[in-house]
Design a protein around this motif. Structure first.
Motif, PDB file in Angstrom:
ATOM      1  N   ALA A 128       2.059  -1.397  -1.551  1.00  0.00           N
ATOM      2  CA  ALA A 128       1.803  -0.435  -2.633  1.00  0.00           C
ATOM      3  C   ALA A 128       2.846  -0.567  -3.738  1.00  0.00           C
ATOM      4  CB  ALA A 128       1.799   0.982  -2.063  1.00  0.00           C
ATOM      5  N   ARG A 129       4.118  -0.754  -3.359  1.00  0.00           N
ATOM      6  CA  ARG A 129       5.172  -0.889  -4.371  1.00  0.00           C
ATOM      7  C   ARG A 129       4.979  -2.157  -5.195  1.00  0.00           C
ATOM      8  NH1 ARG A 129       8.616   0.912  -0.135  1.00  0.00           N
ATOM      9  NH2 ARG A 129       9.189  -1.263   0.291  1.00  0.00           N
ATOM     10  N   ALA A 130       4.573  -3.250  -4.531  1.00  0.00           N
ATOM     11  CA  ALA A 130       4.369  -4.501  -5.257  1.00  0.00           C
ATOM     12  C   ALA A 130       3.289  -4.342  -6.315  1.00  0.00           C
ATOM     13  CB  ALA A 130       3.997  -5.620  -4.276  1.00  0.00           C
ATOM     14  N   PHE A 131       2.186  -3.691  -5.941  1.00  0.00           N
ATOM     15  CA  PHE A 131       1.106  -3.497  -6.912  1.00  0.00           C
ATOM     16  C   PHE A 131       1.552  -2.576  -8.051  1.00  0.00           C
ATOM     17  CE2 PHE A 131      -2.687  -1.518  -8.649  1.00  0.00           C
ATOM     18  CZ  PHE A 131      -3.481  -2.638  -8.898  1.00  0.00           C
ATOM     19  N   GLN A 132       2.294  -1.530  -7.727  1.00  0.00           N
ATOM     20  CA  GLN A 132       2.737  -0.598  -8.760  1.00  0.00           C
ATOM     21  C   GLN A 132       3.642  -1.280  -9.776  1.00  0.00           C
ATOM     22  OE1 GLN A 132       4.844   2.807  -7.277  1.00  0.00           O
ATOM     23  NE2 GLN A 132       5.076   3.745  -9.280  1.00  0.00           N
ATOM     24  N   ARG A 179      -7.721  -1.568   1.301  1.00  0.00           N
ATOM     25  CA  ARG A 179      -7.277  -2.015   2.621  1.00  0.00           C
ATOM     26  C   ARG A 179      -5.993  -2.825   2.507  1.00  0.00           C
ATOM     27  NH1 ARG A 179     -12.939  -2.781   3.378  1.00  0.00           N
ATOM     28  NH2 ARG A 179     -12.748  -4.999   2.851  1.00  0.00           N
ATOM     29  N   TRP A 180      -5.936  -3.693   1.490  1.00  0.00           N
ATOM     30  CA  TRP A 180      -4.733  -4.494   1.287  1.00  0.00           C
ATOM     31  C   TRP A 180      -3.539  -3.602   0.972  1.00  0.00           C
ATOM     32  CZ3 TRP A 180      -1.593  -4.885  -3.045  1.00  0.00           C
ATOM     33  CH2 TRP A 180      -0.612  -5.901  -3.004  1.00  0.00           C
ATOM     34  N   GLN A 181      -3.726  -2.664   0.045  1.00  0.00           N
ATOM     35  CA  GLN A 181      -2.618  -1.821  -0.408  1.00  0.00           C
ATOM     36  C   GLN A 181      -2.099  -0.913   0.706  1.00  0.00           C
ATOM     37  OE1 GLN A 181      -1.695   0.551  -4.473  1.00  0.00           O
ATOM     38  NE2 GLN A 181      -3.475   1.299  -3.375  1.00  0.00           N
ATOM     39  N   SER A 182      -2.987  -0.491   1.612  1.00  0.00           N
ATOM     40  CA  SER A 182      -2.595   0.449   2.660  1.00  0.00           C
ATOM     41  C   SER A 182      -1.892  -0.222   3.838  1.00  0.00           C
ATOM     42  CB  SER A 182      -3.832   1.201   3.168  1.00  0.00           C
ATOM     43  OG  SER A 182      -4.751   0.309   3.783  1.00  0.00           O
ATOM     44  N   GLN A 183      -1.724  -1.540   3.794  1.00  0.00           N
ATOM     45  CA  GLN A 183      -1.084  -2.226   4.916  1.00  0.00           C
ATOM     46  C   GLN A 183       0.359  -1.797   5.118  1.00  0.00           C
ATOM     47  OE1 GLN A 183      -1.724  -6.533   5.271  1.00  0.00           O
ATOM     48  NE2 GLN A 183      -3.455  -6.334   3.870  1.00  0.00           N
ATOM     49  N   SER A 184       1.072  -1.484   4.014  1.00  0.00           N
ATOM     50  CA  SER A 184       2.467  -1.066   4.127  1.00  0.00           C
ATOM     51  C   SER A 184       2.929  -0.490   2.793  1.00  0.00           C
ATOM     52  CB  SER A 184       3.360  -2.252   4.514  1.00  0.00           C
ATOM     53  OG  SER A 184       3.545  -3.109   3.393  1.00  0.00           O
ATOM     54  N   PRO A 185       4.013   0.288   2.798  1.00  0.00           N
ATOM     55  CA  PRO A 185       4.583   0.770   1.528  1.00  0.00           C
ATOM     56  C   PRO A 185       4.978  -0.366   0.602  1.00  0.00           C
ATOM     57  CG  PRO A 185       5.493   1.996   3.380  1.00  0.00           C
ATOM     58  CD  PRO A 185       4.711   0.854   3.967  1.00  0.00           C
ATOM     59  N   ALA A 186       5.402  -1.517   1.171  1.00  0.00           N
ATOM     60  CA  ALA A 186       5.800  -2.655   0.341  1.00  0.00           C
ATOM     61  C   ALA A 186       4.617  -3.191  -0.457  1.00  0.00           C
ATOM     62  CB  ALA A 186       6.388  -3.762   1.215  1.00  0.00           C
TER      63      ALA A 186
END
Length: 329
Positions: free
Chosen positions: A54-58, A45-52
């Protein structure tokens, strides 16, 4: 979903730093062998909030898998716990988190400094944890809070200050022939003789009036203007002005005395404020505790001591790497 390369999706530097801090917490949480399916769903849920997000986690995950940094983190963990068996047991369980912490320290080492462009533009600035009062050419006073910067432009018709970053308190000398104007990230505040605070936040500006009256206008929405009187504050978000509302001016300006005063505020929000004054990075791993509320008065000149008191108030443990990264769990 927008393309990851779309520059419009790029967060501001403070927002990007916050996302990296949250990403390291998620990586530590998911790497724990006791992580549950609920943890995984919450992360999704956290990761799907925005592309930013997802990029931060990656970006953090990529550093996590660097074998050199992993070995370095393990050496640090062993060295710190040679003479402390209890600490060794905690660190043994939290080696994944320590590895992430070491990686994040490398990524965020320069994050506490101003961007080069800000330094070049600024006439006055402060570093982490510093407060400074400046007397302007018209004898008005400006007090800069931690990590703040201003640029000034005075002439015979107008007194203009640009808040490039952070937060500042203005005590304006009365001059009916030359209005005093402060440009924030999204707003323009106009005053003749008054006292007010302007703070740049991730989502916009916040203007708090301590004494007198100011006119606050949106810089991107022409004709949008609100009059704000003493004891009130107004915020902007994405260029849109909200409604002025009452506020405790003494609490809003407590930082001028080096104090943080909070009344029934979530712990996560308190830590967000302390991060502004801490020379490193603070990561809260336990999000549930972050929702518990805090009331108290804390001295901002010693943020490490504030963290110590909070760990005694709440069921929290800490792992610290050279006081540059503090992991709360």
């Amino acid at each position: 979903m927008p393309s990851p390369d779309n520059q419009n999706d790029r967060p501001s530097p403070p927002e990007a730093q916050r996302l990296r801090q949250e990403a390291v917490g998620w990586l530590a949480r998911l790497s724990d062998r006791e992580a549950t399916i609920e943890d995984r769903l919450a992360f999704e849920r956290w990761q799907s909030q925005s592309p930013a997000h997802a990029r931060a986690f990656q970006s953090i995950a990529e550093v996590w898998h660097d074998p050199g940094l992993d070995r370095a983190a393990r050496l640090v963990a062993r060295a710190d716990s040679v003479h402390d068996r209890e600490s060794l047991a905690v660190r043994s369980r939290w080696k994944p988190a320590l590895t992430v912490a070491a990686c994040l320290s490398a990524l965020l080492l320069g994050a506490v400094y101003f961007e080069v462009l800000t330094r070049l533009q600024a006439d006055h600035q402060t570093s982490v944890g510093e407060r400074r009062t400046v007397r302007l050419p018209d004898q008005s006073l400006v007090t800069l809070n931690t990590q703040s910067a201003i640029a000034t432009a005075f002439d015979g018709t107008v007194r203009k200050v640009r808040l490039l970053k952070g937060e500042a308190f203005f005590k304006v000398q009365h001059d009916p022939n030359r209005p005093f104007v402060v440009e924030g990230g999204e707003t323009t505040t106009r005053a003749v003789g008054t006292e007010f605070v302007i703070r740049q936040q991730d989502h916009g500006d916040r203007v708090t009036v301590i004494e007198g009256v100011v006119d606050v206008a949106s810089r991107s929405r022409e004709g949008t203007k609100e009059r704000v009187s003493a004891g009130s504050m107004i915020e902007s978000e994405s260029g849109r002005l909200g409604q002025a509302r009452p506020v405790d001016a003494s609490m809003a300006s407590a930082w001028l005395q080096g104090l943080l005063i909070v009344d029934d505020v979530p712990l996560a929000q308190v830590l967000e404020e302390i991060r502004r004054y801490h020379p490193g990075t603070i990561v809260l791993w336990n999000q549930q505790i972050g929702q518990r509320h805090v009331t108290g008065t804390y001295k901002l000149d010693d943020p490490s001591k504030v963290l110590y008191h909070l760990t005694k108030t709440f069921p929290l443990r800490t792992v610290s790497l050279a006081d540059r990264l503090v992991l709360l769990f």
